[in-house]
Scaffold this motif. Structure first.
Motif, short mmCIF file in Angstrom:
data_model
loop_
_atom_site.label_atom_id
_atom_site.label_comp_id
_atom_site.label_asym_id
_atom_site.label_seq_id
_atom_site.Cartn_x
_atom_site.Cartn_y
_atom_site.Cartn_z
N VAL A 57 30.42 12.63 -26.20
CA VAL A 57 30.74 11.38 -25.50
C VAL A 57 29.90 11.17 -24.25
O VAL A 57 29.86 10.07 -23.71
N HIS B 51 31.82 8.86 -18.28
CA HIS B 51 32.92 8.70 -19.23
C HIS B 51 34.25 8.98 -18.54
O HIS B 51 34.37 9.92 -17.74
N CYS C 71 37.70 3.79 -30.57
CA CYS C 71 37.34 4.87 -29.66
C CYS C 71 38.35 6.00 -29.81
O CYS C 71 39.56 5.78 -29.73
N ARG D 199 29.15 7.47 -24.35
CA ARG D 199 29.77 6.76 -25.48
C ARG D 199 31.01 6.05 -24.94
O ARG D 199 32.12 6.56 -25.00
N CYS D 200 30.84 4.87 -24.37
CA CYS D 200 31.96 4.15 -23.76
C CYS D 200 31.63 2.67 -23.63
O CYS D 200 30.52 2.31 -23.20
#
Length: 622
Positions: free
Chosen positions: A231, A245, A282, A312-313
């Motif tokens: 992530v 994140h 998610c 990854r957001c």
């Protein structure tokens, strides 16, 4: 040096296909230390096993590419792969007790690695093994080389594993929790050794750990993993100074230290989702403090910010204004502990009073196992613990901490010669027999250092947890026992359906939570906690520490807390005792012992503690 491209690993399980690793992409340069961090069960160790092609029988690589210096590792026949394992790629496994052969002397296991992957043989290989045992900090290596694993402490077994992995001087090293069972001084020694080898050989290293202090001091780059996916990827400096994140921010907020005494740690609610699920959103959204509408509509991609930092957001690709979400979830903030220390403030006699405790193990040799002498593991230890108090016992591996704990809970009867007194609630534990001893066992429990070795592999979790209730709490019927077990699973952060699984189906950190639940099941008055959080990631550690403090406030439970994690000692302990070679060198209130130590050994111990410097702004929601 090492390239992973879109790696996917699947496991066949009763619940379905478990996607243990889902599209992993990594590149590690020669001489670089790349840290892989994340919660227990997120796929870190499975990544290491996939790299070594050591997946369990029900596991397989379904997709992806794995190259070592341009060579396709996945295409190698098994005969050639054996030369890669241990020779070109070394691996330090997470659990030394299950990785070391119990019927082989530790020296033979190191020699085996040397003779398999180098040209040394016989006496030369044995001399090399002794040299490596000395380099990793095993005392008296000339004598210890002929010992069996069960005669070594947890930290010493871990050092043997490290010696085996490094003995052939591999080009690339996979270190899966290499310092989990080590005290801070040996940890520093091992990490310095790894750094030196990197400089000498240009060795690349994949460091899998939950110790963010180690990551801060060792890693060049960091990847944060969650539920089989990465992530966030960043340089170590960026990760600790500017994490992006929400999961990374929450992890850093959960670190224990002296500044958070009297507060509950910011534990992340919930658990990692089961990896047999179909993910259409998610994966972190159900636990996220900043989730909004878009997070539940589709999965985010791992996107770079134009530099070396990827995340990854949706907060950085489709923020709430663009996504039209439902707003930000409430952030988990540390709350002041209510009634902190109420039980321990009450004046009264000590719950446990240990006086001049001595534990000696017989030294036997020959076919008839004749006794030649004694080894004094504990030599005149004295301390008191009152109800609601926590005494931290710290010191190097092999100094007698665990032996002290086992002697108190009566696990060394018939094994060692024990002198002195351990008075619990007025009674000398060493003199109790039959029903009186059984009653004491209900009041005194232990959380063992090695969760895998202490859990029966043939029993399901529900049977492991219920066993103590059946034996020591006969007043509870089946329904009450079941309700108690479900409550315990919630308290230690495990899913209730995990009760129907076997210990081997869990990660190391998850097994530790099961061991903690077993100790808590009978509601004891004193718990000997032998490295209870050493195998836990930061977020679960925060859950467990919060739980232990809550039980202490509500029930007045006392803890003998054996640990090498100084941050945990600063947070949870009232008093600290520093052990060396079977004796207590310094003892007193934790604030004094850790901030103004009078003993030279204590100062050396504290100087070796790895620290994480996190800017205060990082711990607030932007």
């Amino acid at each position: 040096m090492l390239l992973l491209d879109d790696l996917k690993v699947a496991l066949d399980a009763d619940a379905g296909i478990v996607k243990a690793i889902d599209g992993l992409k990594l590149s590690i340069q020669r001489g670089e230390t790349f840290a892989l961090v994340g919660e227990s069960g997120c796929g870190k160790s499975m990544t290491a096993l996939a790299l070594m092609r050591l997946l369990p029988d029900n596991g397989r690589i379904t997709q992806g590419r794995l190259e070592l210096e341009g060579e396709d590792v996945l295409a190698l026949p098994e005969a050639r792969m054996r030369g890669v394992r241990g020779g070109r790629i070394g691996m330090i496994f997470q659990e030394p007790s299950t990785s070391l052969n119990p019927v082989m002397r530790v020296g033979d296991q190191i020699v085996e690695a040397i003779e398999t992957h180098t040209e040394l043989r016989g006496a030369a290989a044995r001399a090399k093994a002794i040299e490596w045992m000395r380099r990793v900090g095993i005392p008296e290596p000339e004598r210890r080389i002929d010992e069996y694993p069960f005669r070594l402490s947890g930290g010493q077994k871990q050092r043997v594993m490290i010696a085996i992995a490094l003995a052939a001087e591999p080009d690339f090293l996979i270190a899966d929790e290499p310092t989990t069972a080590l005290d801070v001084t040996i940890q520093k020694q091992i990490l310095d050794l790894l750094k030196d080898l990197q400089k000498e050989q240009g060795m690349g290293m994949l460091l899998i750990t939950h110790d963010l202090g180690v990551v801060s001091g060792m890693a060049h780059r960091v990847a944060l993993m969650y539920a089989g996916q990465i992530v966030e990827v960043a340089t170590a400096q960026e990760f600790f100074s500017r994490p992006k994140h929400p999961y990374a921010r929450l992890l850093l907020a959960a670190l224990p230290d002296a500044g958070k005494r009297g507060q509950s740690l910011s534990a992340i609610p919930g658990t990692v989702p089961p990896l047999w699920s179909e993910f259409n959103a998610c994966r972190f959204a159900p636990r996220c403090d900043r989730a909004f509408g878009r997070c539940s509509q589709k999965p985010p991609e791992l996107l770079a910010d134009g530099g070396a930092h990827s995340v990854r957001c949706f907060l950085y690709s489709e923020p709430p204004e663009a996504g039209g979400g439902a707003g930000v979830a409430a952030r988990v903030e540390p709350q002041p502990s209510v009634g902190e220390g109420a039980a321990r403030q009450a004046a009264g006699a000590a719950l446990l009073e240990v006086k001049d405790l001595r534990v000696r193990f017989p030294i036997r040799k020959g076919l008839l196992h004749r006794k030649l002498g004694h080894f004094a593991a504990v030599d005149g230890v004295s301390f008191d613990i009152r109800a609601g108090e926590t005494l931290a016992l710290v010191g190097e591996s092999g100094c007698g901490k665990t032996t002290t704990g086992k002697a108190i809970v009566q696990l060394l009867r018939g094994v060692a010669d024990i002198d002195g007194q351990a008075r619990f609630n007025g009674s000398n534990l060493f003199e109790l027999e039959a029903d009186a001893l059984r009653e004491a066992r209900r009041d005194i429990q232990i959380i063992f250092q090695d969760p895998f070795a202490s859990l029966n592999p043939r029993m399901r979790v529900v049977e492991i947890l219920e066993e103590g209730l059946v034996a020591l709490r006969p007043d509870l019927d089946a329904a009450a026992r079941r309700a108690r077990l479900e409550q315990l699973m919630d308290q230690v952060g495990l899913r209730r359906d995990a009760m129907d699984r076997y210990p081997h189906e869990f990660s190391g950190g998850q097994r530790q939570r099961i061991a903690i639940a077993r100790a808590l099941a009978v509601q004891p008055r004193l718990i000997v906690c032998d490295e209870p959080t050493s195998a836990l990631d930061v977020s679960v550690q925060a859950q467990i520490l919060n739980l232990l403090r809550q039980l202490q406030r509500e029930l007045g439970v006392a803890y003998l807390f054996i640990t090498h994690n100084i941050g945990v000692v600063e947070y949870i302990a009232d008093h600290a005792a520093v052990m060396q070679r079977g004796r207590i060198e310094e003892a007193g209130p934790v604030s004094r012992v850790l901030s103004a130590p009078s003993n030279a050994y204590t100062r050396t111990l504290l100087a070796a503690v790895p620290r994480v410097e996190v800017p205060r702004a990082v711990l607030t929601t932007e």
